[in-house]
Design a protein around this motif. Structure first.
Motif, PDB file in Angstrom:
ATOM      1  N   ILE A 173       7.750   0.673   9.617  1.00 11.19           N
ATOM      2  CA  ILE A 173       8.640  -0.146   8.794  1.00 11.19           C
ATOM      3  C   ILE A 173       8.351  -1.637   8.953  1.00 11.19           C
ATOM      4  N   GLN A 174       7.402  -2.000   9.822  1.00  9.51           N
ATOM      5  CA  GLN A 174       7.028  -3.406   9.971  1.00  9.51           C
ATOM      6  C   GLN A 174       5.857  -3.729   9.052  1.00  9.51           C
ATOM      7  N   PRO A 175       5.800  -4.949   8.523  1.00  7.98           N
ATOM      8  CA  PRO A 175       4.726  -5.291   7.580  1.00  7.98           C
ATOM      9  C   PRO A 175       3.363  -5.238   8.239  1.00  7.98           C
TER      10      PRO A 175
ATOM     11  N   ALA B  99      -1.151  -7.489   3.929  1.00  2.58           N
ATOM     12  CA  ALA B  99      -0.486  -7.874   2.686  1.00  2.58           C
ATOM     13  C   ALA B  99       0.526  -6.846   2.228  1.00  2.58           C
ATOM     14  N   HIS B 100       0.721  -5.787   3.018  1.00  2.00           N
ATOM     15  CA  HIS B 100       1.624  -4.704   2.646  1.00  2.00           C
ATOM     16  C   HIS B 100       3.019  -4.954   3.208  1.00  2.00           C
ATOM     17  N   SER B 101       4.037  -4.519   2.470  1.00  4.82           N
ATOM     18  CA  SER B 101       5.422  -4.748   2.890  1.00  4.82           C
ATOM     19  C   SER B 101       5.844  -3.818   4.026  1.00  4.82           C
ATOM     20  N   THR B 102       5.130  -2.703   4.217  1.00  7.40           N
ATOM     21  CA  THR B 102       5.388  -1.793   5.337  1.00  7.40           C
ATOM     22  C   THR B 102       4.083  -1.519   6.077  1.00  7.40           C
ATOM     23  N   GLY B 103       4.187  -0.815   7.188  1.00  2.13           N
ATOM     24  CA  GLY B 103       3.006  -0.571   8.017  1.00  2.13           C
ATOM     25  C   GLY B 103       2.378   0.794   7.846  1.00  2.13           C
ATOM     26  N   TRP B 104       2.705   1.485   6.765  1.00  2.00           N
ATOM     27  CA  TRP B 104       2.213   2.860   6.614  1.00  2.00           C
ATOM     28  C   TRP B 104       0.719   2.918   6.334  1.00  2.00           C
ATOM     29  N   THR B 105       0.075   1.781   6.026  1.00  2.00           N
ATOM     30  CA  THR B 105      -1.384   1.757   5.854  1.00  2.00           C
ATOM     31  C   THR B 105      -2.089   1.258   7.119  1.00  2.00           C
TER      32      THR B 105
ATOM     33  N   ILE C 289      15.839   5.850  10.857  1.00  2.00           N
ATOM     34  CA  ILE C 289      15.463   4.437  10.856  1.00  2.00           C
ATOM     35  C   ILE C 289      14.182   4.248  10.056  1.00  2.00           C
ATOM     36  N   GLY C 290      13.156   5.055  10.383  1.00  2.00           N
ATOM     37  CA  GLY C 290      11.896   4.943   9.660  1.00  2.00           C
ATOM     38  C   GLY C 290      12.019   5.326   8.202  1.00  2.00           C
ATOM     39  N   VAL C 291      12.693   6.440   7.928  1.00  2.00           N
ATOM     40  CA  VAL C 291      12.783   6.956   6.558  1.00  2.00           C
ATOM     41  C   VAL C 291      13.575   6.004   5.670  1.00  2.00           C
TER      42      VAL C 291
END
Length: 554
Positions: free
Chosen positions: A220-222, A225-231, A422-424
């Protein structure tokens, strides 16, 4: 004696799992740390997550150790460990980042004690009560557990208004009382299983679940350039590694002589379906708590004239209908499920919860309080209807010698659901904000005279910063504009508006509602899935101690 002591233990553990959430603004002011500065978001997350992750990871292991060495012994030790770390939390000698690290480490230690309580309390009650009274007993115990997570929000709001250390002091006298009382009064009634510690199972499960929950926390942290950390490659690697380790855990448990978790338990329909329903309910309940805190502390209360410093107190008070509904329905549902079976109450309860989520997503962000309170009351009633029958069905369906492991699994599901929420839900909310917030923030700032270039730079910042500001009841505009010097060059009137109580909450209202539709829509769907699982579990499923098998009927 078993019911009163274990209920006190569960109440204390779950109050502490949520009391910190609403008290974070006061805690960060107390240790002199700005949680919105670069690098400090991790402190914020781990003060919340440290307790939850450790509780989720260790609860199955400690439940199996209770089967082997005595559930009462493990439970009493849990009270002692919890009390010691509560004292250490309340005497944090540091400030800044060091003060935050002290709190994180001590919360992790407190989570170990909490895991001992979670893992063994329901097993102790299942040993102490016959099947026809078990729903009532477990109902009271689980009502205390989930009510504790609601009450923690109210107590945290009250105590943080007085002093941030009082948030941790509250556990100390309860912990000392419970420890002394437990050692003096509780008697070991359970069957001990003579087996060895399953080292491969403990390692694969502990590392796998830890990896999974840590990845979700950092997702959930940026990132870039992405708004979340899923990449983020590390997040992806942790997710994949966690899943692979948990798959390895299942394979290991099928081959070792003395498994940490008997895989055969999941062949019991009431056990497997009941835990699936419990997971869905726990994720939805955790998400509800976080979204309500953001909604009240960051938007609704400031728009209605409340100072940011007092919003934790009033957020707790305005969420009272949720607790009232739960406390009213929980014990009654447990008693009725003993007479009529769990299926109707657990299924119906989650359908009521799903309907309340739909109600929350259709009301405006700046709502009339009476309709908001009514929806919270309905949600609490639905949760109360579900909890006791679900727990009773799970615990009554397993053999006596496996109750510690079963209690541990149920506790893991409970705590993992809160961690996953929290993550979801934060990720879903960030996705919802990312499409609307940049333009809204840019236009709002330029309307107050902020240069277009500066406003666009701030609008393009990751929305997680604005989300956490709302979560903590902060107005971040001054800290965002400060480094640019733009705020000081504005007329006094515009400075007052930008840094006042209403500008940022008003700015967040439309983007937040856009995110709420996504979040509560997902929560309603999860509740429906849980209701289907509850129905699939059957009407009654009670293990026959004399025949050594589980008896069930559709």
């Amino acid at each position: 004696m078993a019911l009163s002591n274990t209920t006190l233990g569960m109440l204390m553990a779950t109050i502490n799992s949520s009391i910190v959430i609403i008290s974070l603004p006061a805690i960060f002011r107390g240790i002199d740390l700005n949680p919105l500065e670069a690098g400090n978001v991790s402190y914020l997350l781990w003060i919340i997550m440290g307790f939850l992750v450790v509780s989720a990871v260790l609860v199955v292991t400690l439940g199996r150790l209770g089967d082997m060495y005595g559930r009462v012994k493990m439970y009493n030790l849990g009270f002692l460990v919890f009390s010691v770390f509560s004292v250490l939390l309340s005497v944090d000698p540091f400030t800044g980042g060091s003060g935050a690290m002290w709190l994180i480490v001590m919360r992790i230690g407190q989570g170990v004690g909490g895991a001992m309580l979670f893992a063994n309390s329901t097993a102790i009650l299942t040993d102490a009560f016959p099947a026809h009274q078990r729903g009532m007993a477990l109902g009271i115990n689980q009502v205390a557990a989930i009510a504790g997570s609601f009450l923690g929000l109210i107590i945290g709001g009250l105590l943080s208004e007085w002093h941030w250390r009082a948030v941790f002091w509250v556990s100390v006298p309860i912990g000392i009382l419970g420890t002394v009382w437990g050692y003096k009064s509780l008697v070991e009634l359970g069957e001990r299983s003579r087996s060895k510690i399953d080292v491969p199972g403990n390692l694969t499960f502990g590392l796998g679940l830890t990896s999974l929950l840590v990845a979700i926390t950092y997702g959930i942290q940026p990132y870039g350039a992405h708004s979340t950390g899923w990449t983020n490659p590390w997040v992806i690697a942790s997710l994949v590694g966690g899943v692979l380790l948990l798959i390895a855990f299942v394979l290991v448990e099928q081959r070792v002589e003395h498994p940490m978790v008997p895989v055969s338990l999941f062949r019991i329909r009431a056990f497997s379906m009941g835990n699936l329903a419990g997971l869905m309910a726990s994720i939805g309940r955790g998400g509800l708590q976080f979204m309500l805190i953001i909604w009240l502390q960051g938007i609704w209360l400031p728009l209605h004239g409340y100072d940011f410093e007092s919003t934790p107190l009033w957020a707790g008070i305005y969420m009272l209908p949720l607790t009232v509904g739960f406390l009213a329905a929980g014990p009654v549902s447990g008693w009725l499920s003993d007479r009529y079976g769990a299926r109707l109450f657990s299924t119906g309860g989650l359908l009521v919860v799903a309907a309340s989520f739909v109600g929350l997503l259709v009301i405006p962000v700046d709502f009339d309080y009476w309709i908001f309170a009514l929806i919270l009351l309905v949600n609490g009633i639905g949760s109360g209807l579900f909890t006791a029958p679900n727990t009773s069905a799970i615990m009554s369906s397993v053999p006596a010698q496996d109750r510690g492991a079963a209690s541990g699994i149920r506790g893991t599901v409970f705590n993992s659901g809160t961690s996953l929420s929290i993550g979801v839900f934060f990720s879903l909310m960030i996705v919802g904000l990312a499409g609307v917030l940049p333009d809204t923030l840019t236009r709002g700032l330029t309307a107050q005279g902020v240069p277009t270039k500066v406003a666009e730079q701030i609008g393009d910042l990751p929305p997680v910063g604005s989300l956490f500001a709302s979560f903590l009841g902060y107005n971040p505009i001054a800290s965002l504009l400060g480094p640019t010097g733009a705020l000081d060059r504005l007329p006094a009137h515009n400075q007052t508006v930008l840094t006042g109580k209403e500008f940022f909450p008003h700015l967040m209202s439309h983007p937040f509602h856009h995110g709420l539709v996504i979040v509560f829509g997902a929560a309603a769907l999860m509740s429906v899935i849980g209701a289907v699982a509850s129905w699939a579990a059957g009407t009654r499923f009670v293990h026959d101690e004399t025949a050594g098998e589980a008896l069930g009927r559709e």
